[in-house]
Design a protein around this motif. Structure first.
Motif, PDB file in Angstrom:
ATOM      1  N   LEU A  33       0.853  -1.183   0.000  1.00  0.00           N
ATOM      2  CA  LEU A  33       0.000   0.000   0.000  1.00  0.00           C
ATOM      3  C   LEU A  33       0.889   1.232   0.000  1.00  0.00           C
ATOM      4  CD1 LEU A  33      -2.756   1.375   0.259  1.00  0.00           C
ATOM      5  CD2 LEU A  33      -2.606   1.025   2.727  1.00  0.00           C
ATOM      6  N   THR A  34       0.722   2.080  -1.003  1.00  0.00           N
ATOM      7  CA  THR A  34       1.597   3.239  -1.158  1.00  0.00           C
ATOM      8  C   THR A  34       0.867   4.574  -1.154  1.00  0.00           C
ATOM      9  OG1 THR A  34       1.528   2.874  -3.559  1.00  0.00           O
ATOM     10  CG2 THR A  34       3.432   2.003  -2.364  1.00  0.00           C
ATOM     11  N   GLY A  35      -0.476   4.567  -1.214  1.00  0.00           N
ATOM     12  CA  GLY A  35      -1.153   5.857  -1.206  1.00  0.00           C
ATOM     13  C   GLY A  35      -2.650   5.766  -1.418  1.00  0.00           C
ATOM     14  N   ILE A  36      -3.224   6.942  -1.686  1.00  0.00           N
ATOM     15  CA  ILE A  36      -4.652   7.095  -1.915  1.00  0.00           C
ATOM     16  C   ILE A  36      -4.838   7.922  -3.184  1.00  0.00           C
ATOM     17  CG2 ILE A  36      -6.852   7.897  -0.963  1.00  0.00           C
ATOM     18  CD1 ILE A  36      -5.490   7.923   1.790  1.00  0.00           C
ATOM     19  N   TRP A 172     -15.347  -3.547  16.701  1.00  0.00           N
ATOM     20  CA  TRP A 172     -15.537  -2.472  15.719  1.00  0.00           C
ATOM     21  C   TRP A 172     -14.794  -2.718  14.416  1.00  0.00           C
ATOM     22  CZ3 TRP A 172     -10.765  -0.827  14.616  1.00  0.00           C
ATOM     23  CH2 TRP A 172      -9.790  -0.761  15.634  1.00  0.00           C
ATOM     24  N   GLY A 173     -13.886  -3.695  14.382  1.00  0.00           N
ATOM     25  CA  GLY A 173     -13.160  -3.967  13.154  1.00  0.00           C
ATOM     26  C   GLY A 173     -11.704  -4.303  13.420  1.00  0.00           C
ATOM     27  N   VAL A 174     -10.843  -3.983  12.461  1.00  0.00           N
ATOM     28  CA  VAL A 174      -9.438  -4.356  12.545  1.00  0.00           C
ATOM     29  C   VAL A 174      -8.573  -3.165  12.144  1.00  0.00           C
ATOM     30  CG1 VAL A 174      -9.385  -5.231  10.167  1.00  0.00           C
ATOM     31  CG2 VAL A 174      -7.732  -6.092  11.833  1.00  0.00           C
ATOM     32  N   ARG A 175      -7.382  -3.086  12.741  1.00  0.00           N
ATOM     33  CA  ARG A 175      -6.407  -2.048  12.398  1.00  0.00           C
ATOM     34  C   ARG A 175      -5.152  -2.730  11.859  1.00  0.00           C
ATOM     35  NH1 ARG A 175      -6.166   3.043  14.278  1.00  0.00           N
ATOM     36  NH2 ARG A 175      -7.438   2.517  16.115  1.00  0.00           N
ATOM     37  N   LEU A 176      -4.713  -2.321  10.679  1.00  0.00           N
ATOM     38  CA  LEU A 176      -3.484  -2.829  10.076  1.00  0.00           C
ATOM     39  C   LEU A 176      -2.430  -1.720  10.058  1.00  0.00           C
ATOM     40  CD1 LEU A 176      -4.871  -4.577   6.831  1.00  0.00           C
ATOM     41  CD2 LEU A 176      -4.861  -5.461   9.164  1.00  0.00           C
ATOM     42  N   ARG A 177      -1.173  -2.111  10.171  1.00  0.00           N
ATOM     43  CA  ARG A 177      -0.056  -1.178  10.009  1.00  0.00           C
ATOM     44  C   ARG A 177       1.039  -1.834   9.175  1.00  0.00           C
ATOM     45  NH1 ARG A 177      -0.621   3.216  13.553  1.00  0.00           N
ATOM     46  NH2 ARG A 177      -1.794   2.754  15.460  1.00  0.00           N
ATOM     47  N   ARG A 178       1.822  -0.995   8.499  1.00  0.00           N
ATOM     48  CA  ARG A 178       2.969  -1.517   7.751  1.00  0.00           C
ATOM     49  C   ARG A 178       3.975  -2.128   8.724  1.00  0.00           C
ATOM     50  NH1 ARG A 178       5.403   3.207   5.262  1.00  0.00           N
ATOM     51  NH2 ARG A 178       3.753   3.043   3.718  1.00  0.00           N
ATOM     52  N   ARG A 179       4.261  -1.408   9.796  1.00  0.00           N
ATOM     53  CA  ARG A 179       5.103  -1.879  10.895  1.00  0.00           C
ATOM     54  C   ARG A 179       4.401  -1.501  12.192  1.00  0.00           C
ATOM     55  NH1 ARG A 179       8.123   0.875   7.368  1.00  0.00           N
ATOM     56  NH2 ARG A 179       7.968   2.729   8.703  1.00  0.00           N
ATOM     57  N   PRO A 180       4.707  -2.148  13.298  1.00  0.00           N
ATOM     58  CA  PRO A 180       4.019  -1.811  14.555  1.00  0.00           C
ATOM     59  C   PRO A 180       4.146  -0.352  14.950  1.00  0.00           C
ATOM     60  CG  PRO A 180       5.183  -3.893  14.781  1.00  0.00           C
ATOM     61  CD  PRO A 180       5.593  -3.328  13.453  1.00  0.00           C
ATOM     62  N   LEU A 203      -7.749   3.239  -2.550  1.00  0.00           N
ATOM     63  CA  LEU A 203      -6.397   2.865  -2.149  1.00  0.00           C
ATOM     64  C   LEU A 203      -5.552   2.567  -3.382  1.00  0.00           C
ATOM     65  CD1 LEU A 203      -7.244   0.522   0.852  1.00  0.00           C
ATOM     66  CD2 LEU A 203      -6.456   2.894   0.953  1.00  0.00           C
ATOM     67  N   GLU A 204      -4.246   2.792  -3.239  1.00  0.00           N
ATOM     68  CA  GLU A 204      -3.310   2.515  -4.330  1.00  0.00           C
ATOM     69  C   GLU A 204      -2.185   1.635  -3.805  1.00  0.00           C
ATOM     70  OE1 GLU A 204      -2.204   4.909  -8.059  1.00  0.00           O
ATOM     71  OE2 GLU A 204      -0.995   5.776  -6.436  1.00  0.00           O
ATOM     72  N   VAL A 205      -1.879   0.568  -4.532  1.00  0.00           N
ATOM     73  CA  VAL A 205      -0.807  -0.338  -4.142  1.00  0.00           C
ATOM     74  C   VAL A 205       0.179  -0.474  -5.293  1.00  0.00           C
ATOM     75  CG1 VAL A 205      -2.299  -1.632  -2.568  1.00  0.00           C
ATOM     76  CG2 VAL A 205      -2.027  -2.421  -4.911  1.00  0.00           C
ATOM     77  N   THR A 206       1.407  -0.785  -4.929  1.00  0.00           N
ATOM     78  CA  THR A 206       2.460  -1.009  -5.911  1.00  0.00           C
ATOM     79  C   THR A 206       2.755  -2.495  -5.993  1.00  0.00           C
ATOM     80  OG1 THR A 206       3.457   1.153  -5.527  1.00  0.00           O
ATOM     81  CG2 THR A 206       4.864  -0.529  -6.506  1.00  0.00           C
ATOM     82  N   HIS A 207       2.748  -3.015  -7.222  1.00  0.00           N
ATOM     83  CA  HIS A 207       3.116  -4.407  -7.491  1.00  0.00           C
ATOM     84  C   HIS A 207       4.275  -4.387  -8.468  1.00  0.00           C
ATOM     85  CE1 HIS A 207       0.220  -7.362  -5.859  1.00  0.00           C
ATOM     86  NE2 HIS A 207      -0.619  -6.356  -5.841  1.00  0.00           N
TER      87      HIS A 207
END
Length: 227
Positions: A33-36, A172-180, A203-207
């Motif tokens: 994930l790299t941006g919006i 309420w849901g889930v929280r994700l992070r790239r690193r803690p 959302l924008e992701v890089t592959h």
């Protein structure tokens, strides 16, 4: 965790005139994930507003604005949270002076402020002590509406697609992070706003090896892939 259902049909730009068309599904994973991406009637205005609003503090994520002729008509399924910091009232006043406006989306009496950018896109300003906030300013969360029945599928999909990982899981849901310790989190949970049109924020992701284009996630939300 329930198994991830097969990805929805891919979507990408038609080489003829920018119209979108569906193709078959593809393999997922190995992205970042790299941006919006944000649709904008006035790209320069929106770019300037969000640069000033975030003060450039986005934890490396890019906010990319693309032109559209369609004004915002419905509550967004994806929105941004900013940190208000210890002097959150002053921060809200600063954002209003930049061109934001207060909006009522039925939030009631909540311990944060709901504003909209100059084109009506909702965002929240979080006050000190808000759960999961690791910074005093700038972008601190990207919030994606997820229907309760899609929760497990979306969690699995975005952990794979974004290479961000769950650090919290609640009713309420889930929280994700790239690193803690990353200051920006991806928060997913119900309720989901009705899907009546293409999402204005995506959302924008890089592959590195993926096919670029616009696709649908496990909940039917558009997202972008860049090479």
């Amino acid at each position: 965790m329930a198994p991830l259902r097969p990805p929805a049909p891919e979507w990408h730009a038609d080489s003829g005139g920018g119209n979108e068309q569906a193709t078959g599904s593809t393999a997922w994973g190995n992205g970042m994930l790299t941006g919006i991406v944000i649709d904008a009637l006035d790209v320069a205005l929106m770019d300037r507003f969000w640069r000033d609003a975030t003060q450039g503090r986005t934890d490396g994520l890019q906010l990319r604005f693309v032109p559209t002729a369609e004004p915002k008509a419905h509550k967004n399924r994806l929105h941004i949270d900013l940190a208000g910091g210890p002097d959150w009232e002053t921060e809200v006043a600063r954002l209003l002076a930049l061109g934001a406006a207060r909006v009522d989306i039925g939030q009631g009496d909540v311990p944060w402020d709901v504003l909209a950018d100059p084109e009506g896109n909702e965002f929240c300003v979080l006050r000190p002590g808000h759960p999961g906030v690791l910074a005093d300013s700038g972008l601190v969360a990207i919030c994606l509406d997820v229907a309760e029945e899609d929760g497990d599928a979306q969690r699995a999909f975005w952990q794979s697609q974004a290479d961000w990982h769950a650090v919290e899981s609640h009713d309420w849901g889930v929280r994700l992070r790239r690193r803690p310790t990353s200051t920006v989190s991806l928060v997913m949970g119900p309720p989901a706003a009705p899907k009546t049109a293409r999402n204005r924020l995506r959302l924008e992701v890089t592959h590195r090896d993926g096919e670029p284009g616009e696709f649908l996630d496990a909940g039917g939300n558009e997202f972008h892939v860049t090479g």
